[in-house]
Design a protein around this motif. Structure first.
Motif, PDB file in Angstrom:
ATOM      1  N   GLU A  21       0.927  -1.244  -0.060  1.00 45.76           N
ATOM      2  CA  GLU A  21       0.240  -0.154  -0.130  1.00 45.76           C
ATOM      3  C   GLU A  21       0.427   1.027   0.016  1.00 45.76           C
ATOM      4  N   VAL A  22       1.249   1.450   0.718  1.00 48.62           N
ATOM      5  CA  VAL A  22       3.486   2.522   1.092  1.00 48.62           C
ATOM      6  C   VAL A  22       3.256   2.291  -0.484  1.00 48.62           C
ATOM      7  N   ILE A  23       3.571   1.596  -1.377  1.00 48.49           N
ATOM      8  CA  ILE A  23       4.169   1.442  -2.310  1.00 48.49           C
ATOM      9  C   ILE A  23       3.806   2.450  -3.422  1.00 48.49           C
ATOM     10  N   GLY A  24       2.266   1.167  -3.650  1.00 47.87           N
ATOM     11  CA  GLY A  24       1.112   2.519  -4.090  1.00 47.87           C
ATOM     12  C   GLY A  24       0.913   3.492  -4.293  1.00 47.87           C
ATOM     13  N   SER A  25       1.177   4.088  -2.982  1.00 50.80           N
ATOM     14  CA  SER A  25       0.777   5.639  -2.690  1.00 50.80           C
ATOM     15  C   SER A  25       1.815   6.813  -3.295  1.00 50.80           C
ATOM     16  N   SER A  26       3.156   5.839  -2.931  1.00 49.90           N
ATOM     17  CA  SER A  26       4.330   6.132  -3.270  1.00 49.90           C
ATOM     18  C   SER A  26       4.327   6.277  -4.756  1.00 49.90           C
ATOM     19  N   LEU A  27       3.439   5.428  -5.673  1.00 41.75           N
ATOM     20  CA  LEU A  27       4.068   5.701  -6.993  1.00 41.75           C
ATOM     21  C   LEU A  27       3.101   6.237  -7.463  1.00 41.75           C
ATOM     22  N   LEU A  28       1.560   6.879  -6.719  1.00 40.58           N
ATOM     23  CA  LEU A  28       0.569   8.322  -7.806  1.00 40.58           C
ATOM     24  C   LEU A  28       1.215   9.356  -7.922  1.00 40.58           C
ATOM     25  N   LYS A  29       1.904   9.880  -7.340  1.00 42.31           N
ATOM     26  CA  LYS A  29       2.902  10.805  -7.714  1.00 42.31           C
ATOM     27  C   LYS A  29       3.721  11.087  -8.987  1.00 42.31           C
ATOM     28  N   LYS A  30       4.866   9.716  -8.780  1.00 39.90           N
ATOM     29  CA  LYS A  30       5.394   9.552 -10.010  1.00 39.90           C
ATOM     30  C   LYS A  30       3.795   8.783 -11.664  1.00 39.90           C
ATOM     31  N   THR A  31       2.975   9.225 -11.190  1.00 41.45           N
ATOM     32  CA  THR A  31       1.879   8.313 -12.554  1.00 41.45           C
ATOM     33  C   THR A  31       2.035   9.958 -13.323  1.00 41.45           C
ATOM     34  N   HIS A  32       2.284  10.842 -12.640  1.00 41.36           N
ATOM     35  CA  HIS A  32       1.642  12.041 -13.589  1.00 41.36           C
ATOM     36  C   HIS A  32       0.348  12.212 -14.272  1.00 41.36           C
ATOM     37  N   LYS A  33      -0.505  11.907 -13.274  1.00 40.91           N
ATOM     38  CA  LYS A  33      -1.442  11.752 -13.922  1.00 40.91           C
ATOM     39  C   LYS A  33      -2.560  10.639 -14.440  1.00 40.91           C
ATOM     40  N   PHE A  34      -1.819   9.508 -14.752  1.00 42.28           N
ATOM     41  CA  PHE A  34      -1.540   8.425 -14.826  1.00 42.28           C
ATOM     42  C   PHE A  34      -1.059   8.809 -16.221  1.00 42.28           C
ATOM     43  N   THR A  35      -0.283   9.550 -16.612  1.00 42.22           N
ATOM     44  CA  THR A  35       0.255   9.328 -18.483  1.00 42.22           C
ATOM     45  C   THR A  35       1.305   8.748 -18.498  1.00 42.22           C
ATOM     46  N   LYS A  36       2.331   8.284 -17.203  1.00 45.06           N
ATOM     47  CA  LYS A  36       3.343   7.435 -16.784  1.00 45.06           C
ATOM     48  C   LYS A  36       3.071   5.949 -16.940  1.00 45.06           C
ATOM     49  N   ILE A  37       3.097   5.615 -17.782  1.00 39.61           N
ATOM     50  CA  ILE A  37       2.873   3.914 -17.902  1.00 39.61           C
ATOM     51  C   ILE A  37       3.326   3.076 -16.627  1.00 39.61           C
ATOM     52  N   VAL A  38       4.819   3.417 -17.168  1.00 39.96           N
ATOM     53  CA  VAL A  38       5.662   2.221 -16.000  1.00 39.96           C
ATOM     54  C   VAL A  38       5.008   2.600 -14.583  1.00 39.96           C
ATOM     55  N   PRO A  39       4.966   3.386 -14.099  1.00 43.61           N
ATOM     56  CA  PRO A  39       4.579   3.855 -12.620  1.00 43.61           C
ATOM     57  C   PRO A  39       3.408   3.570 -12.773  1.00 43.61           C
ATOM     58  N   THR A  40       2.235   3.793 -13.667  1.00 44.37           N
ATOM     59  CA  THR A  40       0.889   3.533 -13.353  1.00 44.37           C
ATOM     60  C   THR A  40       0.751   2.405 -13.613  1.00 44.37           C
ATOM     61  N   ILE A  41       1.304   1.272 -13.973  1.00 46.03           N
ATOM     62  CA  ILE A  41       0.712   0.284 -14.577  1.00 46.03           C
ATOM     63  C   ILE A  41       1.329  -0.157 -12.773  1.00 46.03           C
ATOM     64  N   SER A  42       2.946   0.077 -12.326  1.00 44.43           N
ATOM     65  CA  SER A  42       3.538  -0.262 -11.319  1.00 44.43           C
ATOM     66  C   SER A  42       2.288   0.173  -9.526  1.00 44.43           C
ATOM     67  N   MET A  43       1.971   1.217  -9.643  1.00 44.31           N
ATOM     68  CA  MET A  43       0.452   1.504  -8.866  1.00 44.31           C
ATOM     69  C   MET A  43      -0.319   0.467  -8.812  1.00 44.31           C
ATOM     70  N   LEU A  44      -0.841   0.646  -9.842  1.00 41.91           N
ATOM     71  CA  LEU A  44      -1.869  -0.347  -9.584  1.00 41.91           C
ATOM     72  C   LEU A  44      -1.784  -1.850  -9.751  1.00 41.91           C
ATOM     73  N   ILE A  45      -0.723  -2.330 -10.005  1.00 43.77           N
ATOM     74  CA  ILE A  45      -0.214  -3.770  -9.356  1.00 43.77           C
ATOM     75  C   ILE A  45      -0.126  -3.849  -7.666  1.00 43.77           C
ATOM     76  N   SER A  46       0.797  -2.403  -7.357  1.00 43.75           N
ATOM     77  CA  SER A  46       0.990  -2.750  -5.541  1.00 43.75           C
ATOM     78  C   SER A  46      -0.580  -2.661  -4.688  1.00 43.75           C
ATOM     79  N   TYR A  47      -1.392  -1.923  -5.152  1.00 39.31           N
ATOM     80  CA  TYR A  47      -2.563  -1.166  -4.989  1.00 39.31           C
ATOM     81  C   TYR A  47      -3.155  -3.414  -5.240  1.00 39.31           C
ATOM     82  N   GLY A  48      -2.954  -3.759  -6.213  1.00 36.44           N
ATOM     83  CA  GLY A  48      -4.067  -4.951  -6.305  1.00 36.44           C
ATOM     84  C   GLY A  48      -3.202  -6.447  -5.127  1.00 36.44           C
TER      85      GLY A  48
END
Length: 104
Positions: A13-40
């Protein structure tokens, strides 16, 4: 083993929440996918922990420690400012989680 699952859930959960900032409004694909996997993974391991642990107890620890650790990641990784008000808020979260756990 349920406590181990809960700790793993908190870490993801901490990894997923921390990655939210790196997604840049979900425009950066790798951080977005990593965030989704982390939350899952966080929800999967939380579900495993809930097989044996009470919901209120587990959620209090998961959300409280997740919030506190994510704030610490923000300070360390993203160089966010930690002031007295933020520190007091984090301490109150930790105290609240401790009180909830004493009531179990």
């Amino acid at each position: 083993m349920s406590f181990v699952y809960l700790v793993i859930a908190i870490v993801f959960e901490v990894i997923g929440s921390s990655l939210l900032k790196k997604t840049h409004k979900f425009t950066k694909i790798v951080p977005t996918i990593s965030m989704l996997i982390s939350y899952g993974a966080a929800f999967y391991f939380l579900a495993l922990a809930l097989y044996e642990l009470p919901l209120g107890f587990s959620y209090a620890i998961w959300s409280g420690l997740g919030t506190a650790l994510t704030a610490i990641v923000g300070v360390i990784v993203y160089k966010e400012v930690m002031n007295v008000a933020k520190l007091l808020g984090l301490l109150l979260i930790i105290i609240g989680v401790a009180i909830l756990n004493l009531a179990v």
